[in-house]
Design an enzyme around this catalytic site. Structure first.
Site, PDB file in Angstrom:
ATOM      1  N   THR A  32      11.667  -6.970  57.336  1.00  0.00           N
ATOM      2  CA  THR A  32      10.765  -6.682  58.455  1.00  0.00           C
ATOM      3  C   THR A  32      11.335  -5.586  59.357  1.00  0.00           C
ATOM      4  O   THR A  32      10.609  -4.678  59.782  1.00  0.00           O
ATOM      5  CB  THR A  32      10.595  -7.964  59.315  1.00  0.00           C
ATOM      6  OG1 THR A  32      10.413  -9.051  58.426  1.00  0.00           O
ATOM      7  CG2 THR A  32       9.445  -7.873  60.260  1.00  0.00           C
ATOM      8  N   VAL A  33      12.628  -5.666  59.644  1.00  0.00           N
ATOM      9  CA  VAL A  33      13.221  -4.681  60.558  1.00  0.00           C
ATOM     10  C   VAL A  33      13.520  -3.376  59.830  1.00  0.00           C
ATOM     11  O   VAL A  33      13.153  -2.287  60.296  1.00  0.00           O
ATOM     12  CB  VAL A  33      14.510  -5.253  61.213  1.00  0.00           C
ATOM     13  CG1 VAL A  33      15.158  -4.213  62.116  1.00  0.00           C
ATOM     14  CG2 VAL A  33      14.188  -6.518  62.009  1.00  0.00           C
ATOM     15  N   ALA A  62      19.788   0.234  50.813  1.00  0.00           N
ATOM     16  CA  ALA A  62      20.316  -0.804  49.916  1.00  0.00           C
ATOM     17  C   ALA A  62      19.474  -2.062  50.035  1.00  0.00           C
ATOM     18  O   ALA A  62      19.197  -2.537  51.143  1.00  0.00           O
ATOM     19  CB  ALA A  62      21.769  -1.105  50.273  1.00  0.00           C
ATOM     20  N   LYS A 223      23.453 -15.234  70.978  1.00  0.00           N
ATOM     21  CA  LYS A 223      23.125 -14.212  71.990  1.00  0.00           C
ATOM     22  C   LYS A 223      23.885 -14.490  73.285  1.00  0.00           C
ATOM     23  O   LYS A 223      24.344 -13.561  73.962  1.00  0.00           O
ATOM     24  CB  LYS A 223      21.614 -14.183  72.212  1.00  0.00           C
ATOM     25  CG  LYS A 223      20.857 -13.717  70.953  1.00  0.00           C
ATOM     26  CD  LYS A 223      19.376 -14.007  71.032  1.00  0.00           C
ATOM     27  CE  LYS A 223      18.659 -13.593  69.751  1.00  0.00           C
ATOM     28  NZ  LYS A 223      17.277 -14.101  69.669  1.00  0.00           N
TER      29      LYS A 223
HETATM   30  N1  HSE Z   1      14.191 -16.029  65.828  1.00  0.00           N
HETATM   31  C1  HSE Z   1      14.441 -15.308  67.033  1.00  0.00           C
HETATM   32  C2  HSE Z   1      13.447 -15.719  68.096  1.00  0.00           C
HETATM   33  C3  HSE Z   1      14.353 -13.817  66.870  1.00  0.00           C
HETATM   34  O1  HSE Z   1      12.610 -16.578  67.865  1.00  0.00           O
HETATM   35  O2  HSE Z   1      13.537 -15.175  69.180  1.00  0.00           O
HETATM   36  C4  HSE Z   1      15.576 -13.224  66.323  1.00  0.00           C
HETATM   37  O3  HSE Z   1      16.689 -13.533  67.076  1.00  0.00           O
END
Ligand code: HSE
EC number: 1.1.1.3
Length: 448
Positions: A32-33, A62, A223
């Site tokens: 996706t990214v 890759a 995070k």
């Molecule tokens: N799965 C995470 C979220 C996004 O729901 O915010 C990626 O860190």
């Protein structure tokens, strides 16, 4: 060799390739990214060349599955040999958007050791192995960027690394997981229970088939580790973060919170606290938290993210936006690619990791917090004062006490003043052992 030794032995200035020279890019991952990074890189190639001072040249992508169709990508550029791509002489910057930990760790270290700058969106990798990666980047005198690792499009890493580098951050509290925010917001706005709200999040594509990393708070804890490290110039790892998810939050908790003027959010809280020896320490934690309805974080709905920063000189700041998704994450990745490419062309290095403060990590028990406790007690004379005595015995002051009828029993909702986590949790344990306390329905911390 330590990073400090490496730095002192090397010039921190990279001379650069010179204006107009191309910068070779390798992209590891085409999900996706990765596919959004490629699309936007192609669409804005001319603008990027102006912003950088030289063109970006894609050298390869890759992937793990060569048989999958890769729309819009020159088949000549696709490879399943990531290591050979990284090692090519014409690759200057490696973009890692694979996910997972061990395999990308190997690739990112190989890239840094080979003198390539790295841009990664991988929060789990950075939160678990930041020391090792930062040391490798320092030793090779290259850049390691990871803006997309925290809250995707919200430029919080750059804000902490650069914009607030002249300030003294006291506290960071953030909604950094969109899936759990969607679930809690759905529970709050519709009265749904947890299972129904999770089912809706899954049906709409917010929650993954296996939602564990999100709902158990692990994604937010990675995070939090990154935010605390940057905010307090101290290495905070994933394992240093106290983590509780949202699976135990009930519709009744949400309703009780609403009645008391709060909403429940999964907050990542990073702050300076005083440890048992009276020293300044760092606390990083993730747990369901009561947020006053008038606080800016309470207005962050659906799958949006926001980070609320309290700094000595700047005061309170809030950063709000898309914390997930292909294009928002690609925006952050490409901002880093432009930064790393500028350094390749013009020379120099971005400010790297700096953990000079090296504060101790606070034990969770010393963290100052407040509790909202919802319990069922026997409705007879003296019970309220026995309950109150348990709090006062541990020096915990009560802010509000509300009593309601609940069949034959009474429902008591107590909100405390600030006390340590250790005193509050010990008080709850003692309450639950009282014969006249029939149930502790919920215990939720107050946070913002
Ligand atoms: N799965 C995470 C979220 C996004 O729901 O915010 C990626 O860190």
């Amino acid at each position: 060799m330590t990073a400090t030794t490496a730095n002192s032995e090397r010039s921190t200035f990279n001379p650069g390739k010179g204006a107009g020279q191309p910068v070779g890019i390798a992209i590891l991952g085409h999900g996706t990214v990765g596919s959004e990074v490629l699309r936007l890189m192609g669409e804005h190639s001319e603008a990027f060349a102006h912003r950088i001072g030289g063109p970006l040249e894609l050298k390869g992508v890759a992937v793990s599955d060569l048989s999958k169709p890769r729309e819009g990508v020159d088949p000549e550029l696709i490879t399943d040999d990531a290591m050979s791509l990284i090692e090519r002489d014409d690759v200057d910057i490696v973009v890692e958007v694979i996910g997972g930990i061990e395999y990308p760790r190997k690739l990112v270290l190989a890239a840094l050791n080979a003198g390539k700058s790295v841009v990664t969106a991988n929060k789990a990798l950075v939160a678990a192995h930041a020391d090792e990666l930062a040391d490798a980047a320092d030793a090779a005198n290259v850049d390691l960027y990871f803006e997309a690792a925290v809250a995707a499009a919200i430029p919080v890493v750059g804000m902490l690394r650069r914009s607030l580098a002249g300030d003294n951050i006291q506290r960071i509290s953030g909604i950094v997981n969109g899936t759990t925010n969607f679930i809690l917001d759905a529970m709050d706005s519709t009265g749904a229970n947890y299972d129904d709200a999770l089912a809706e999040a899954t049906a709409l594509g917010y929650a993954e088939a296996d939602p564990t990393a999100d709902v158990e708070g692990h994604d937010a804890a990675s995070k939090a580790a990154i935010l605390a490290s940057l905010g307090f110039h101290t290495r905070v790892k994933f394992d240093d973060v106290h983590c509780e998810g949202i699976t135990g939050v009930t519709a009744a908790d949400i309703e009780a919170a609403r009645e008391a003027g709060y909403t429940i959010k999964l907050l990542a809280i990073c702050e300076r606290v005083t440890d048992n020896e009276g020293r300044e320490a760092v606390s990083a934690r993730v747990h369901p938290t009561l947020v006053r309805r008038e606080h800016p974080l309470a207005a962050v709905n659906e799958s949006y993210n926001a980070i609320f920063v309290e700094a000595e000189a700047a005061g309170s700041l809030m950063f709000y936006g898309n914390g997930a998704g292909g294009a928002p994450t690609a925006s952050a990745v490409l901002g880093d690619v432009v930064g790393a490419a500028r350094n390749k062309v013009h020379g120099g290095r971005a400010p790297g990791e700096n953990t000079y403060a090296n504060l101790p990590i606070a034990d969770f028990g010393v963290v100052p917090t407040r509790y909202h406790i919802d319990m069922e007690v026997v409705d007879r004379v003296g019970v309220l004062s026995e309950v109150a005595a348990k709090f006062s015995a541990r020096g915990v002051s009560l802010k509000t006490v509300r009593q309601e009828e609940s069949g034959e029993n009474a429902r008591l909702i107590v909100v405390t003043h600030t006390a340590t986590e250790a005193d509050l949790s010990a008080t709850v344990e003692e309450l639950s052992a009282m014969p006249d306390v029939k149930a502790i329905n919920s215990v939720i911390r107050l946070g913002a």
